[in-house]
Each structure stands twice: as C-alpha cells, then as structure tokens.
Design an enzyme around this catalytic site. Structure first.
Site, PDB file in Angstrom:
ATOM      1  N   ASN A  76       1.298  -0.946  -0.044  1.00 49.10           N
ATOM      2  CA  ASN A  76      -0.621  -0.081   0.098  1.00 49.10           C
ATOM      3  C   ASN A  76       0.569   0.869  -0.078  1.00 49.10           C
ATOM      4  O   ASN A  76       0.574   2.642  -0.415  1.00 49.10           O
ATOM      5  CB  ASN A  76      -0.902   0.017   1.614  1.00 49.10           C
ATOM      6  CG  ASN A  76      -1.676  -0.812   1.108  1.00 49.10           C
ATOM      7  OD1 ASN A  76      -3.118  -0.449   0.288  1.00 49.10           O
ATOM      8  ND2 ASN A  76      -2.283  -2.342   1.334  1.00 49.10           N
ATOM      9  N   ASN A 105      -6.729   5.660   8.304  1.00 47.16           N
ATOM     10  CA  ASN A 105      -6.063   3.777   8.553  1.00 47.16           C
ATOM     11  C   ASN A 105      -6.764   2.073   6.785  1.00 47.16           C
ATOM     12  O   ASN A 105      -8.163   2.812   6.959  1.00 47.16           O
ATOM     13  CB  ASN A 105      -6.698   2.793  10.026  1.00 47.16           C
ATOM     14  CG  ASN A 105      -6.462   1.691   9.255  1.00 47.16           C
ATOM     15  OD1 ASN A 105      -5.274   1.281   9.163  1.00 47.16           O
ATOM     16  ND2 ASN A 105      -7.115   0.071  10.349  1.00 47.16           N
ATOM     17  N   HIS A 121      -7.695  -1.081   6.323  1.00 49.93           N
ATOM     18  CA  HIS A 121      -8.870  -2.338   6.286  1.00 49.93           C
ATOM     19  C   HIS A 121      -8.841  -3.396   5.895  1.00 49.93           C
ATOM     20  O   HIS A 121      -9.712  -2.913   4.366  1.00 49.93           O
ATOM     21  CB  HIS A 121      -9.732  -1.857   7.527  1.00 49.93           C
ATOM     22  CG  HIS A 121      -9.615  -3.566   8.201  1.00 49.93           C
ATOM     23  ND1 HIS A 121      -9.337  -4.535   9.332  1.00 49.93           N
ATOM     24  CD2 HIS A 121     -11.582  -4.699   8.285  1.00 49.93           C
ATOM     25  CE1 HIS A 121      -9.570  -5.260   9.349  1.00 49.93           C
ATOM     26  NE2 HIS A 121     -10.352  -5.350   8.738  1.00 49.93           N
TER      27      HIS A 121
HETATM   28  C1  GRF Z   1      -3.193  -4.932   3.743  1.00 51.06           C
HETATM   29  O1  GRF Z   1      -4.487  -6.026   3.571  1.00 51.06           O
HETATM   30  C2  GRF Z   1      -3.516  -4.009   5.023  1.00 51.06           C
HETATM   31  O2  GRF Z   1      -5.801  -3.723   4.625  1.00 51.06           O
HETATM   32  C3  GRF Z   1      -4.054  -4.634   5.782  1.00 51.06           C
HETATM   33  O3  GRF Z   1      -2.019  -4.863   5.881  1.00 51.06           O
HETATM   34  C4  GRF Z   1      -1.918  -5.065   4.602  1.00 51.06           C
HETATM   35  C5  GRF Z   1      -0.856  -4.462   4.569  1.00 51.06           C
HETATM   36  O4  GRF Z   1      -0.492  -4.654   3.242  1.00 51.06           O
HETATM   37  N1  GRF Z   1      -3.507  -3.471   7.183  1.00 51.06           N
HETATM   38  P1  GRF Z   1       1.075  -3.636   2.974  1.00 51.06           P
HETATM   39  O5  GRF Z   1       2.691  -4.108   3.774  1.00 51.06           O
HETATM   40  O6  GRF Z   1       0.724  -2.629   2.766  1.00 51.06           O
HETATM   41  O7  GRF Z   1       1.521  -4.945   1.249  1.00 51.06           O
END
Ligand code: GRF
Length: 214
Positions: free
Chosen positions: A15, A107, A109
């Site tokens: 992300n 955040n 989720h």
């Molecule tokens: C994502 O699925 C996010 O929604 C959750 O943790 C995961 C993190 O993935 N909170 P990344 O580290 O961004 O690949």
C-alpha cells in the site's frame, strides 16, 4: 505546497508503494515526508529508501505503548507530518498519538467494516463464506477498526476464487482506495459529521453554474 504525509507500516508495504507510485505519477498531490515501521525487517522500509524517502524503524519491544508513541510523535513532528496514514501498521494506537494528531490519522482495513475487524480481514471474510467483501478506509480512533468511515470499495467473491486470488484482487483494490482517500483528505473534501464522513463534491467537476431551472 504539497501536504506532508507520514506512512506507518509493519510489513511488505505494497500500500505504501501505491502511494509512492501515485505521488510520482503526479496523480496524488502530497509529499511522503517519512515512513515509520515498528519492525526493522519491514520490506516497506526498503521501498521507501529506494525512493529517497526518510525511513526509520521505531521498534516497540521493551517499551510501553506510551513511550513508543512518544518516539513516533517526535519523528512525525521532526518531518512536519500533517497526515498520518496507517498502511498495514499492525498495532493499535492510543490517545497519546491520536490526541496529538486528532482527526489526522487514517487506516486501511481489508474488509467491509464493521465486519471482520482485526488483523486477519481476508482470512476471516473468506472463512465466513461471504459473497461480497472489500476494503475500508477510515479515520482512526482508539478502538480496533472502529473509526468513522471515509470510503469503502467492494470485492465480490468469484466462484473460482481461492483465498489467495481473493486477497490479490483485494490488495489491488486497496492500492486504489487508499490513495483516493488521501486525495480526498488533502484536497479538503472530507467533513466529519458525527459518525458520518461527508465527501464534498469535487469543485473541479462543478459546471460553475449557479441558480436553478424549473
Ligand atoms: C493490507 O491488507 C492492509 O489492508 C492491512 O494490512 C495489509 C498490509 O499490506 N491493514 P501491505 O503491507 O500494504 O502490503
């Protein structure tokens, strides 16, 4: 001037990468001022450094939650962060940080809240057998995934999905949803009305006409 945004991570940072990519493409008008991980081996730290973004690990082990958050606040303030984005940051925040950055922590989720809060959104939705899931971007309060919802995007389960295909498609959706929520915040389009987050219309899309016809 571009708004300085800090990103907190714990792991892979895909992300985070989507935010980096959109800032570099010019589609997200913010500046990532720092990336903070609570784990030293988080791959997201490498992603940040590759793009010359200040990246630090502030380990939580051996510290109280308050001590840990005070260290994070010091780094956030030293980089002038105005918005704090939790992008796979797997620790709950307390009032220490949330009071300091009141209304300025968001955040992502990986489920449609209030269903399946907690650390295993994809697995929990999958194991429950839901037909539709998705992701939620929300303001952060002291609860576990309980803050006011900014946006949600759906991810319907396909008949031939496995948990892995469901998760991969979901992550691709997250990679659009989180930058979009940051864009809305940073262009001043979010207004909090109790539990409801009202998204104001994009002024660029208005026709500029006033009055009304009957
Ligand atoms: C994502 O699925 C996010 O929604 C959750 O943790 C995961 C993190 O993935 N909170 P990344 O580290 O961004 O690949």
């Amino acid at each position: 001037m571009k708004i300085p945004v800090a990103v907190l991570i714990t792991g892979s940072g895909s992300n985070l990468q989507s935010i980096i990519d959109q800032t570099e493409a010019g589609t997200l008008p913010v500046r990532i001022c720092c990336v903070i991980s609570n784990k030293p081996d988080a791959f997201g730290l490498e992603r940040a450094r590759k793009h010359d973004i200040p990246a630090v690990c502030i380990a939580s082990s051996g510290k109280t939650r308050d001590e840990h958050e005070k260290e994070i606040i010091a780094v956030l303030e030293s980089h002038g962060a105005e918005l704090v984005v939790l992008a796979g940051y797997m620790r709950l925040l307390s009032s220490v940080l949330l009071e300091r950055f009141k209304g300025r922590v968001i955040n992502i989720h990986p489920a449609l809240l209030p269903s399946f809060p907690g650390t295993h959104g994809y697995e929990d939705a999958w194991n429950y057998g839901v037909k539709v899931s998705g992701c939620t971007v929300h303001f952060v309060d002291e609860g576990c995934d309980t803050g006011a919802i900014i946006l949600q995007v759906v991810n319907p389960i396909e008949p031939d999905d496995t948990l892995e295909t469901f998760r991969q498609r979901g992550l691709a959706i997250e990679h659009q949803a989180l930058p979009e929520a940051i864009r809305l915040y940073c262009t001043d389009r979010l207004r909090i009305d109790g539990r409801r987050v009202v998204v104001e219309p994009d002024p660029a899309e208005s026709t500029g006409r006033t009055g009304c016809t009957g």
